[in-house]
Design a protein around this motif. Structure first.
Motif, short mmCIF file in Angstrom:
data_model
loop_
_atom_site.label_atom_id
_atom_site.label_comp_id
_atom_site.label_asym_id
_atom_site.label_seq_id
_atom_site.Cartn_x
_atom_site.Cartn_y
_atom_site.Cartn_z
N ALA A 104 -2.72 -26.70 26.39
CA ALA A 104 -4.16 -26.94 26.50
C ALA A 104 -4.67 -27.65 25.24
O ALA A 104 -5.60 -28.45 25.30
N VAL A 150 -7.38 -28.19 30.35
CA VAL A 150 -7.91 -27.30 29.32
C VAL A 150 -8.62 -26.12 29.96
O VAL A 150 -8.39 -24.96 29.59
N GLY A 162 -13.71 -24.79 27.66
CA GLY A 162 -12.97 -25.30 28.80
C GLY A 162 -13.87 -25.50 30.01
O GLY A 162 -13.88 -26.59 30.62
N ILE A 180 -11.07 -27.57 20.36
CA ILE A 180 -10.07 -26.53 20.58
C ILE A 180 -9.39 -26.18 19.25
O ILE A 180 -9.06 -25.02 18.99
#
Lengths: 626, 504
Positions: A10, A43, A89, A124
Motif C-alpha cells: 500500500a 491503498v 485510504g 502514507i
C-alpha cells in the motif's frame, strides 16, 4: 499475505504510479488517471484489510549511519496509524474517483493525477513513520505535493501566488519542526517514537521548548494561527484537491503528529497549544461568516474545525478520571488524543463530503464559485443537495450524526478542564452552525440567480458515488461500534460524559446549534445579496477587516523589513562575493588560460624546442643539477 | 647462436599465450583479403564483420580470462602475463571495437578508402595488447613503434584535409623525436647494466626483472639516472604529460574524430600501462622518479585545465582536458611510485575504464554532430542539440559529467579512488593541485553542456553555421546508450568489478 507486505504494498503503490506517470504517461492523461486511481484503490483496500485484519506491528531498517548517529526508516503500525491510514485510504479513493469526473476535461490530467499519487505516497509515509526524522522527510514531501496541486492551474497568477504562499508559510513552520527534532535528539538521544516513549517512561524530563518547536510544524501544516494564512488561498487548487489535502488528510497531519508525540507534552506546552487552537477556531469561524466564495467558506470552516482539534488535544491530556468496574479509579488518561482523533475522523468524512459537494456544485454551475450567483440548486442537483445537507447537519452537530458525537466529546472535555475555553468553543459552535446554514440556504434555496445556476446539472456516477459513500460515513461515522475492535486503543481515550454532565452537554450542544441555525435562517430570507452586509454593514466590514489584517501585516513585514534586508544582502553579495571573489578569481584564472593557449603557436619548430627543453631539464635533474 | 639455443628459445614461444593478439592480426589481414575478394557493393559488410570479429575475440578473452599463463613469462622473457595485463588487453580490445563503431559513422561522410582504417586500428590494438604485457625493452620498443607508426597513418587518414596532413606530419616528427629519446634512454640503461665493472651486471639487461636487480645493486648511478628520465620522457610523450604535451591540441584537432578518440583513450592508456610497469622496474630509483613524476603531474593538471579553459574547438578542448586527465592519472602513478600500493594500481585502472566510457560517449556524440570538415568542430555547433537531438544531448551530458567527475557518475568514483590512493600515500600538496584542477575543469565541461542545452541568442536572419547532424543508427544508438548507462551504473555500483580491481 502477511500484514507487513500489505503495508509495504500500500505504501509503494502510489509511488510506482507516480513514477510511471512521470516517466511514461505525461501525455496520456486518460491512462494516467486510471493508473493513479487504481493505486488509490489499492491503498484503500490495503488500509482496510490492515485495519480490520487486527495485526499491529512495527519494524525499522537502518538507512544511514554517521559515526554513532544513525537514521532509520521504519513502519510503526498501531491503532492510531491504522485509523489515520484508513481515513487517508478511504477519502483518498473517494477523491480519486470524484476527480475522474471532475477533471475529465482538464488538459493536464496526467500532472494532476501524478501529483495526487505523490501526495498519497507522502501522506502514507507520515502515517507509517516510526521516527520523527522520517516523518519530517514525508512532511516535506506532502508540502511539495500540496504545492504542485495548488498550482495546478499555474497559468492563473492567483494560483501561482497561492502555491508559493502555502509553500513559504509551511517552511516557516517546518523550520520550527526541524529545530524541535534536533532539540529532541539532543535532549533524549533518539528521534524514534518508541525510543522517546521509553526515555520519557524512564523518567527523562524535557523542557516545554521541544514540544512547542515540534508544534510549530503542526501550526504550519494544520494552519493554526498565526500561520493559517495559506489555507484560504490554497483553495485556488482544483476542488477535489481541496477536499483531500486541504480538508481531510494533510492538514490533519499536524494533529496526527501531535498525537504521535503525546508523551513529550508538558503542561505548559499543552496550555499554549490549547489556546492557539481555541483562538484559531473562533477567529476562522468569524471570518467564514462574510465569505461569498463557496470554497472559502469551507476553507475557513476547516480552519475552525482544525482549531477545535488542536484545542481538544491541548485540553485533554490534563483530564484525571476514569470509571472502572463498580468504583471510580483515579487515572490520568490522555483523552485529548481520543477527542482530537475522533473529531479528525468525523471531520475528514463530512468535510471531504462538503468539499466534493461544492465541487459538484461548481462543476454543475460551470465553475461559478460565488454563492450569490447560485440558488435553487436543490431541484437541479437533488443528490448533491441531499448529501450536502447531511454534511451540513453533521458539522453543526445535529443530534446522532457523526459531528454531534465528536464535537460533544470536545465540549465535554473543555467544560471539565477550562471554562473559558468551553465558552469560546461553544460560541464557535454557534458561529459554525450560523455560517454553514447560511451557505446551505444561499446555495440551494430560492431561485437560480445566474445563467450558470439556471443550467446546473448533476455530474456522472464517478462524481455522485463518492458523495454517497462519504454521506453514509458522515451519518454512521460517529458510532465507534461500527469500527469493531480495529481502533479500540484510540476510541478508549474518547471522553464520555455521564449523568448530569451528559444532559448539560446535550442541552448546550443542541442549544448552540439551534441558535446558530435559527438566526441564519431568519437573517438570510432575501437571497439576492448578503443580508448581513445590508443590515449591519459595520459588523460585516469589521469581520472582513479581521480576515485581511493578517495578510496585511505579513505583506507589510515582507515589503518593508524583509525585502529591505534582502536588498542590503544583495548589495553586499554583488560587490563582495560576485565582484571581488568570483569575478576577480575567474579573471585571474582566465588570463592564465589565455596565456597557456598562446603557447600553442602551431609552429613545429617551437614544439621541438619544448621537447628539447623538457629533455634538458630532466637530464639536469637526473644528473643532480638541482 | 647455436641450434640448441634457438631451439630452447623457440620452445618458450607459447603462441597460445598471445592467441587474442594473433586472432586480431589475422582478422585485420582477413579484412584486406575480403576487400579484394568481395564485389564493391558488398564492401559495407566488412566493417560489420570487423566489429563482430572483435566482439567475438573479446568474448573469448573473457571466457579465458583466468588463463593458465597468469604469472608466467613466455617468449624467452619478452612477455609477462598478469591480471593487470589481462584487464588492459580487454580494455584495448574494447576501445578498438568502439573506434571501429565510430569509424563506421565518421567515414561515411568522407570519400575515403574505408577498409584500411579498420585494418590499421586492429593492428595498433594488437600491438597495444602486447605492450601491456611487455617485460622486455625490445618488445616494448617494437610494440610502441607499431602503435606509433599506425597512428602516423591514422592521424593523416583524411588526406584531402590539409589540417589532417599537418597533424600527421607534426605527430610524425614529435613521435620520432620522442622515440629517439626513449631509445637513447634504453641504450644508456642497457649499456650501464651490461658493464662488467659494476656489481650485479647482467647480460639480460633489457629484461625488466634483471634490470631491477641491477638498479637495486647500484643505487646512485648517473648514467642509469639519465637513462631512466629519458625513458620516462619518451613515455610522457605518449601520455601527453607536461612538458611533452605541446603536440596534443594540433594533432587532436587534425586527426579524424575516431582517431582522436583512439589517441585520447587507448594510446594514453597504453602509455600508462608501460608507465606502471616501468615505475615498478625503476622502484630502486624511486627517490628520482617520484619527484620527477610529482612535478610532471602538478604541471600537467594545471596546464591542461588552464589551457582548456579558453578553447572553442571541442577537439582541442578535449585534447587539453585529456592532458589534465593524464595529470590525475600521473597522481596515481606517483602514489604507486611512492608506496607501491596495489590500491593505486586498481584506482588507475578504474579511472582508465571510467575515462574510456565517458570519452567514447562524448566522441560518439561528436562524430554525429561533426560535418564534412572534421577539424572544424566548434562549441557553437552544439546549439540546440538538446532540442533537436535529446538522445545525443543526454549522452553528451552524461559523458561530460563523468569526465568532470560529477557524482554519482563513474568518473567521480575514478577520481575519488585515485585521490584516496594519493591521500594514503601522503601526497597532500599534489592532491590540493588536483582538486583545484577539478574545480577549473567543471567550468569548461559545463560550458559545453550549456552550449548543448541552453539556446543562445542569435541575430535575426544570421546564417546558421552548424553543420548538418548525422542520423543516429541503431548500432550507434545502442553503443552510446550502453556507454552512458555504464557510466551511471558504475558510479552507483562498482560491484565485483570494483572489488576485483581494488582488492587484487
Amino acid at each position: 499475505m502477511p500484514s507487513t507486505s500489505i503495508a509495504l504494498f500500500a505504501f509503494l503503490a502510489p509511488l510506482v504510479s507516480a513514477a510511471v506517470i512521470a516517466l511514461l504517461l505525461r501525455r496520456r492523461g486518460g491512462i494516467a488517471s486510471y493508473v493513479s486511481s487504481a493505486a488509490a484503490a489499492l491503498v484503500a483496500a490495503g488500509a482496510l484489510a490492515l485495519a480490520f485484519g487486527g495485526e499491529r506491528f512495527a519494524f525499522s531498517q537502518e538507512w544511514l549511519r554517521l559515526g554513532d548517529f544513525s537514521l532509520s526508516i521504519g513502519i510503526k503500525y498501531d491503532d492510531l496509524a491504522a485509523l489515520m491510514l484508513a481515513i487517508v485510504g478511504v477519502v483518498g479513493f473517494c477523491v480519486h474517483l470524484f476527480s475522474l469526473g471532475y477533471m475529465a476535461d482538464d488538459a493536464a490530467k496526467a500532472r494532476y493525477f501524478g501529483g495526487l499519487s505523490v501526495f498519497m505516497f507522502s501522506m502514507i509515509g507520515i502515517v507509517f513513520a516510526d521516527n520523527l526524522f522520517m516523518m519530517f522527510i514525508f512532511w516535506e514531501l506532502v508540502g511539495f505535493s500540496s504545492y504542485l496541486l495548488i498550482n495546478h492551474y499555474h497559468e492563473k497568477q492567483s494560483a501561482a501566488d497561492a502555491s508559493k504562499k502555502a509553500f513559504i508559510v509551511n517552511r516557516v513552520g517546518d523550520f520550527g519542526f526541524l529545530l524541535g527534532i534536533i532539540a529532541c535528539y539532543y535532549a533524549l538521544g533518539t528521534v524514534s517514537l518508541d525510543g522517546i516513549a521509553e526515555k520519557i517512561g524512564a523518567g527523562s524530563v524535557v523542557t516545554a521548548a521541544i514540544p512547542l518547536l515540534l508544534f510549530c510544524g503542526a501550526m504550519g501544516k494544520s494552519a493554526q494561527m498565526p500561520l493559517h494564512v495559506w489555507l484560504p488561498d490554497a483553495m485556488e487548487g482544483p476542488t477535489p484537491v481541496s477536499a483531500l489535502i486541504h480538508a481531510a488528510t494533510m492538514v490533519a497531519a499536524g494533529i496526527y503528529m501531535l498525537c504521535r508525540i503525546q508523551v513529550l507534552m508538558v503542561p505548559e506546552a499543552l496550555t499554549v497549544i490549547m489556546w492557539v487552537g481555541t483562538v484559531t477556531a473562533l477567529y476562522a469561524a468569524l471570518c467564514a461568516i462574510v465569505q461569498s466564495d463557496i470554497k472559502k467558506v469551507l476553507a475557513y470552516s476547516t480552519l475552525s474545525q482544525l482549531g477545535y482539534m488542536v484545542a481538544a488535544f491541548g485540553l485533554g491530556s490534563m483530564a484525571v478520571e476514569h470509571a472502572g468496574e463498580g468504583m471510580m479509579h483515579a487515572m490520568v488518561l490522555p483523552v485529548g488524543v481520543g477527542a482530537a482523533m475522533f473529531h479528525l475522523t468525523t471531520h475528514a468524512f463530512f468535510k471531504a463530503l462538503m468539499f466534493l459537494g461544492s465541487g459538484s456544485v461548481i462543476h454543475g454551475c460551470h465553475h461559478e464559485q460565488n454563492i450569490f450567483r447560485m440558488g435553487g440548486l436543490n431541484r437541479k442537483m437533488p443528490l448533491t443537495f441531499s448529501t450536502f445537507t447531511i454534511g451540513v447537519a453533521a458539522i453543526i452537530g445535529f443530534p446522532y450524526l457523526a459531528g454531534f458525537f465528536s464535537k460533544d466529546a470536545i465540549l465535554f472535555l473543555a467544560m471539565k478542564n477550562n471554562t473559558a475555553v468551553f465558552a469560546l468553543l461553544a460560541l464557535t459552535a454557534v458561529l459554525t452552525s450560523f455560517y454553514m446554514v447560511r451557505l446551505w440556504r444561499i446555495v440551494f434555496f430560492g431561485t437560480p440567480r445566474s445563467q450558470e445556476a439556471e443550467h446546473a446539472h448533476e455530474g456522472g456516477l464517478s462524481m455522485t458515488l463518492p458523495l454517497v459513500i462519504l454521506a453514509i460515513l458522515s451519518i454512521v461515522g460517529g458510532y465507534t461500534a461500527i469500527y469493531g475492535n480495529a481502533f479500540a486503543e484510540v476510541w478508549a481515550l474518547i471522553p464520555v460524559a455521564h449523568g448530569s454532565d451528559h444532559t448539560i452537554i446535550l442541552a448546550v450542544s443542541v442549544a448552540v446549534m439551534v441558535l446558530g441555525a435559527g438566526s441564519a435562517l431568519l437573517l438570510y430570507k432575501r437571497l439576492g445579496g448578503d443580508a448581513l452586509e445590508a443590515k449591519a454593514p459595520a459588523v460585516f466590514d469589521g469581520l472582513g477587516l479581521l480576515k485581511e489584517s493578517f495578510d496585511g501585516l505579513y505583506n507589510y513585514y515582507v515589503a518593508k523589513v524583509q525585502q529591505r534586508f534582502a536588498m542590503l544582502l544583495n548589495f553586499v553579495e554583488q560587490i563582495f562575493l560576485a565582484g571581488v571573489i568570483v569575478r576577480g578569481f575567474a579573471g585571474v584564472v582566465g588570463l592564465v588560460g589565455i596565456g597557456a593557449r598562446a603557447l600553442h603557436v602551431g609552429s613545429l619548430h617551437a614544439y621541438v624546442y619544448w621537447f628539447l627543453l623538457g629533455a634538458v631539464l630532466l637530464w639536469a635533474f637526473a644528473a643532480g643539477g638541482f | 647462436m647455436n641450434y640448441e639455443l634457438l631451439q630452447a628459445a623457440a620452445a618458450s614461444n607459447t603462441w597460445g599465450a598471445i592467441l587474442p593478439e594473433l586472432l586480431l592480426g589475422c582478422l585485420a589481414l582477413g579484412l584486406l583479403v575480403l576487400e579484394i575478394v568481395l564485389p564493391k557493393k558488398r564492401h559495407d559488410l566488412i566493417p560489420a564483420l570487423a566489429i563482430a570479429g572483435q566482439v567475438a575475440i573479446l568474448v573469448g578473452l573473457f571466457i579465458n580470462f583466468r588463463t593458465g599463463y597468469l604469472g608466467e613469462t613466455t617468449f624467452n622473457g619478452l612477455l609477462k602475463h598478469t591480471e593487470s595485463g589481462q584487464f588492459l588487453r580487454a580494455f584495448f580490445l574494447l576501445s578498438s571495437i568502439l573506434v571501429s563503431v565510430l569509424g563506421v559513422v565518421a567515414l561515411a561522410k568522407q570519400k575515403m578508402p574505408r577498409i584500411e582504417f579498420f585494418h590499421i586500428v586492429m593492428v595498433v590494438s594488437a600491438a597495444m595488447m602486447l605492450l601491456a604485457q611487455a617485460n622486455h625493452f625490445v618488445l616494448l620498443f617494437v610494440a610502441l613503434e607499431t602503435i606509433t607508426v599506425g597512428f602516423y597513418i591514422l592521424v593523416s587518414y583524411t588526406r584531402s584535409n590539409p589540417l589532417s596532413l599537418e597533424a600527421g606530419l607534426k605527430y610524425l616528427i614529435m613521435g620520432a623525436l620522442s622515440s629517439g629519446l626513449l631509445l637513447f634512454g634504453i641504450v644508456l640503461l642497457y649499456g650501464v647494466a651490461g658493464n662488467p665493472a659494476l656489481p650485479a651486471h647482467t647480460a639480460e639487461s633489457m629484461n625488466f626483472d634483471a634490470l631491477r636487480l641491477f638498479l637495486a645493486a647500484n643505487p646512485d648511478n648517473v648514467l642509469a639516472s639519465i637513462g631512466i628520465v629519458l625513458v620516462l620522457s619518451g613515455v610522457a610523450f605518449k601520455v601527453g604529460a607536461v612538458p611533452f604535451q605541446i603536440w596534443i591540441p594540433d594533432v587532436y584537432q587534425g586527426a579524424p574524430t575516431p582517431v582522436t578518440a583512439f589517441l585520447a583513450v587507448a594510446s594514453k592508456a597504453a602509455g600508462f600501462a608501460i608507465l606502471l610497469i616501468l615505475v615498478r622496474t625503476f622502484a630502486p630509483y624511486a627517490s628520482l622518479t617520484t619527484p620527477v613524476l610529482t612535478i610532471m603531474a602538478a604541471a600537467t593538471i594545471l596546464f591542461g585545465n588552464l589551457a582548456a579553459l579558453t578553447q572553442h574547438n571541442v577537439k582541442r578542448l578535449l585534447g587539453l582536458s585529456g592532458v589534465a586527465h593524464a595529470g590525475y592519472l600521473l597522481l596515481g602513478v606517483v602514489a604507486v611510485s611512492a608506496t607501491n600500493s596495489a590500491l593505486a594500481v586498481g584506482a588507475i585502472q578504474f579511472y582508465l575504464f571510467a575515462y574510456l566510457l565517458a570519452s567514447f560517449a562524448v566522441f560518439g556524440v561528436m562524430t554525429h554532430v561533426a560535418g564534412m570538415d572534421d577539424a572544424d568542430q566548434d562549441l557553437d555547433h552544439y546549439a540546440d542539440l538538446g532540442k533537436t537531438h535529446p538522445f545525443l544531448a543526454t549522452v553528451l551530458a552524461i559523458g561530460l559529467g563523468s569526465l568532470a567527475g560529477i557524482p554519482p557518475l563513474a568518473g567521480f568514483m575514478g577520481k575519488l579512488l585515485i585521490f584516496i590512493a594519493a591521500f594514503k600515500a601522503g601526497l597532500y600538496g599534489l592532491l590540493g593541485v588536483a582538486i583545484f584542477g577539478v574545480v577549473i575543469s567543471i567550468y569548461y565541461y559545463f560550458g559545453w553542456i550549456k552550449a548543448a542545452f541552453f539556446s543562445t541568442w542569435k541575430a535575426e536572419g544570421a546564417p546558421d553555421t552548424r553543420p548538418a547532424r548525422t542520423e543516429v543508427s541503431i548500432t550507434a544508438r545502442l553503443t552510446l546508450a550502453s556507454l552512458a548507462l555504464a557510466s551511471i551504473i558504475l558510479g552507483f555500483y562498482q560491484g565485483p568489478f570494483g572489488d576485483w580491481l581494488m582488492l587484487r
